[in-house]
Write a protein that holds these residues in place. Sequence first.
Motif, PDB file in Angstrom:
ATOM      1  N   ALA A  13      52.661  28.689  38.545  1.00  0.00           N
ATOM      2  CA  ALA A  13      53.853  29.495  38.389  1.00  0.00           C
ATOM      3  C   ALA A  13      53.534  30.807  37.374  1.00  0.00           C
ATOM      4  O   ALA A  13      53.915  31.867  37.702  1.00  0.00           O
ATOM      5  N   GLN A  14      52.837  30.114  36.372  1.00  0.00           N
ATOM      6  CA  GLN A  14      52.457  31.452  35.452  1.00  0.00           C
ATOM      7  C   GLN A  14      51.573  32.376  36.213  1.00  0.00           C
ATOM      8  O   GLN A  14      51.552  33.512  35.873  1.00  0.00           O
ATOM      9  N   GLN A  15      50.572  32.025  37.142  1.00  0.00           N
ATOM     10  CA  GLN A  15      49.766  32.770  37.629  1.00  0.00           C
ATOM     11  C   GLN A  15      50.162  33.662  38.587  1.00  0.00           C
ATOM     12  O   GLN A  15      49.963  34.767  38.658  1.00  0.00           O
ATOM     13  N   ALA A  16      51.535  33.315  39.130  1.00  0.00           N
ATOM     14  CA  ALA A  16      52.364  34.285  39.848  1.00  0.00           C
ATOM     15  C   ALA A  16      52.716  35.529  39.110  1.00  0.00           C
ATOM     16  O   ALA A  16      52.859  36.578  39.589  1.00  0.00           O
ATOM     17  N   VAL A  17      53.178  35.062  37.933  1.00  0.00           N
ATOM     18  CA  VAL A  17      53.708  36.243  36.928  1.00  0.00           C
ATOM     19  C   VAL A  17      52.430  36.883  36.623  1.00  0.00           C
ATOM     20  O   VAL A  17      52.786  38.301  36.493  1.00  0.00           O
TER      21      VAL A  17
END
Length: 334
Positions: free
Chosen positions: A37-41
């Motif tokens: 999820a962090q990588q999506a941001v």
Amino acid sequence: MSGPATRGAHKSGVDPAITAACFPVPALLLRTNDPVAQQAVRAFAGQQAETARSLSQSLTVALRSAPDMGARVSAFVAVFEATEDWRYRAAASSPHSTGRHSPSWADRFRTPITDDNPNLFRIGDHARFRDGATWNPATRAYQGGTGTPASRTMRRFETLAAERFPQSPRVDVVCNSVSLPGSRSADGTRLLRGDAAHRAAAEMTARISARGGDTSRITTSGHLIYTASAPESERRALFHHAMTLLAFNHTAPADALTAWLQAAYLLYQAPRKKRGADATIRTFLVAAGTLLLSGPPVLPHNIDLRAYTRTHDLFVTELRAAQGIDETSVGRRI
């Protein structure tokens, strides 16, 4: 945070050193500890880098043909407006189908801030940014969860914002004052506490309710700190001064760096749109800074919160230190 970018001129006007690494993700957006999820941001940084490279080239071309100072200022303004347009288009094409990041909210990215509709933002309540935190309606507070980059960042800046207020409980508003030419000063972003913050929270609640949003978890009493955008006349003066600082044909490298540092603070005191101002300013600062500094500048991940909670001089001092470069090695390439 990434280290200082390698400095160097490029005849094409497009600096290949402008990469996603120039745009460290704001920790306030990392509200989960899930790496996927962090990588999506973090992926948004790639869009910012691509846009900054294009804007830097456009600015290079415009400045080469600018006959005077007025034309140079206009060139910087045009590039800033192009950055705002990009941010709106990015929002309009968002892959999120629902929520405040969906295309249905895109108009807010081109809606101007006005005196009747200022930007308000709460600094505090870091518990709501903890991963897995749950809302307790009895205590009207978030509880549990584990710390995240967002919760730790908000906790730090709530403390810094509180420190800006004097000991006197009678002072509920503190302004970020900026000196302008002609012995004039302008008030930028305001920090609110006490009754002023309570009124801001009530206004936010009314706005969200009018849009059909859920206001059940908005706190309107107790110890609150809010930021509020400056009056329109002040923001216009601050924005114009920022563009003028950047447009000077700086011959001394130290002057070029100082102009960019000052402009960064001024732009954060003068947001123009209801949404997307932070990403717009970051992208513009890298595009413009690449020309003034012969390479991309370094942006702290929390540059926006720093600008809201730090005084003018302290912000500039900290941002200068973040560059980690010898001032004699920088200078405009135009």
